[in-house]
Scaffold this motif. Sequence first.
Motif, PDB file in Angstrom:
ATOM      1  N   ARG A 264       0.957  -1.218  -0.030  1.00 39.43           N
ATOM      2  CA  ARG A 264       0.126   0.002   0.035  1.00 39.43           C
ATOM      3  C   ARG A 264       0.980   1.162  -0.023  1.00 39.43           C
ATOM      4  O   ARG A 264       0.499   2.103  -0.784  1.00 39.43           O
ATOM      5  CB  ARG A 264      -0.742   0.054   1.065  1.00 39.43           C
ATOM      6  CG  ARG A 264      -1.929   1.176   1.453  1.00 39.43           C
ATOM      7  CD  ARG A 264      -2.972   1.347   2.211  1.00 39.43           C
ATOM      8  NE  ARG A 264      -2.273   1.193   3.803  1.00 39.43           N
ATOM      9  CZ  ARG A 264      -3.021   1.212   4.652  1.00 39.43           C
ATOM     10  NH1 ARG A 264      -4.304   1.506   4.747  1.00 39.43           N
ATOM     11  NH2 ARG A 264      -2.318   1.298   6.058  1.00 39.43           N
TER      12      ARG A 264
ATOM     13  N   THR B 202     -11.727   6.516   0.900  1.00 37.79           N
ATOM     14  CA  THR B 202     -11.315   5.709   1.923  1.00 37.79           C
ATOM     15  C   THR B 202     -11.947   5.712   3.102  1.00 37.79           C
ATOM     16  O   THR B 202     -12.506   6.688   3.374  1.00 37.79           O
ATOM     17  CB  THR B 202      -9.624   5.900   2.090  1.00 37.79           C
ATOM     18  OG1 THR B 202      -9.012   5.038   2.984  1.00 37.79           O
ATOM     19  CG2 THR B 202      -9.596   7.213   2.630  1.00 37.79           C
TER      20      THR B 202
ATOM     21  N   ILE C 126       0.646   3.689  -3.032  1.00 34.40           N
ATOM     22  CA  ILE C 126       0.406   5.025  -2.830  1.00 34.40           C
ATOM     23  C   ILE C 126       1.315   6.164  -3.552  1.00 34.40           C
ATOM     24  O   ILE C 126       1.197   7.268  -3.769  1.00 34.40           O
ATOM     25  CB  ILE C 126       0.171   5.727  -1.461  1.00 34.40           C
ATOM     26  CG1 ILE C 126      -1.138   4.585  -0.904  1.00 34.40           C
ATOM     27  CG2 ILE C 126       0.233   6.964  -0.973  1.00 34.40           C
ATOM     28  CD1 ILE C 126      -1.401   4.993   0.550  1.00 34.40           C
TER      29      ILE C 126
ATOM     30  N   GLU D 183      -4.489   6.543   5.032  1.00 36.15           N
ATOM     31  CA  GLU D 183      -4.279   6.674   3.722  1.00 36.15           C
ATOM     32  C   GLU D 183      -4.242   8.159   3.075  1.00 36.15           C
ATOM     33  O   GLU D 183      -3.613   8.424   2.232  1.00 36.15           O
ATOM     34  CB  GLU D 183      -5.366   5.895   2.768  1.00 36.15           C
ATOM     35  CG  GLU D 183      -5.225   4.533   3.052  1.00 36.15           C
ATOM     36  CD  GLU D 183      -5.908   3.655   2.264  1.00 36.15           C
ATOM     37  OE1 GLU D 183      -6.126   2.281   1.963  1.00 36.15           O
ATOM     38  OE2 GLU D 183      -6.704   3.923   1.399  1.00 36.15           O
TER      39      GLU D 183
END
Length: 214
Positions: free
Chosen positions: A171, A191, A175, A196
């Motif tokens: 992740r 999200t 990202i 995040e």
Amino acid sequence: MTAKLEVSGLSYSYHSMDGETQALSNISFTVDTGEFIAIVGPSGCGKSTLLSIFSGLLKPDEGEILIDGIPLPDSKVNIGYMLQKDHLFEWRSILSNAALGLEIQHKMDERHKNDLRELMNSYGLGNFENSRPSELSGGMRRRVALLRALLAPCQILFLDEPFKGLDDETRRKTIAYTKEACRGRTVLFVTHDEKEAELMRAVKVVFLDEGQMR
């Protein structure tokens, strides 16, 4: 300066034989050109519904959406949308699924193919370009769908939980690559994880809770 996206008094309800369920109520905010905006909230609060309205798939009950000061139905601005489900085509290889945006732009020459292969390597998909979607894990399919959205010819990009189902290390890498690939575009991503939003360095966070802003 005119906002890239302006939302005013947006409300929406789902209708069924059992009655009416309000999904969104009096939502208002603005997004400037090139901004990263996170829409954060728990499951069922209307995040995906909001993106579907912005993309023109649903019509709001009330309120107005302007793109560059022009009502959404009249806007000519290209919009990209990554849905929660990956909707990959089983008859296409992973490479050709990811390349749909390039095909739309008639840019499937060798240079662009090589650039795509490098991007696939960055997303951990380099060894699977000839595979079919059914041969990939859920997280890998999600990264293919994300690549497809990133390569689409659009000024505004809507991403619905693009990093869902990825382990922490994957992740973080995804990202970082996504933020770089989106440079210069206006991006709204959904999200349920505030972390995040921090990792994407969103300049604005819209919190939704049962269809209400807070």
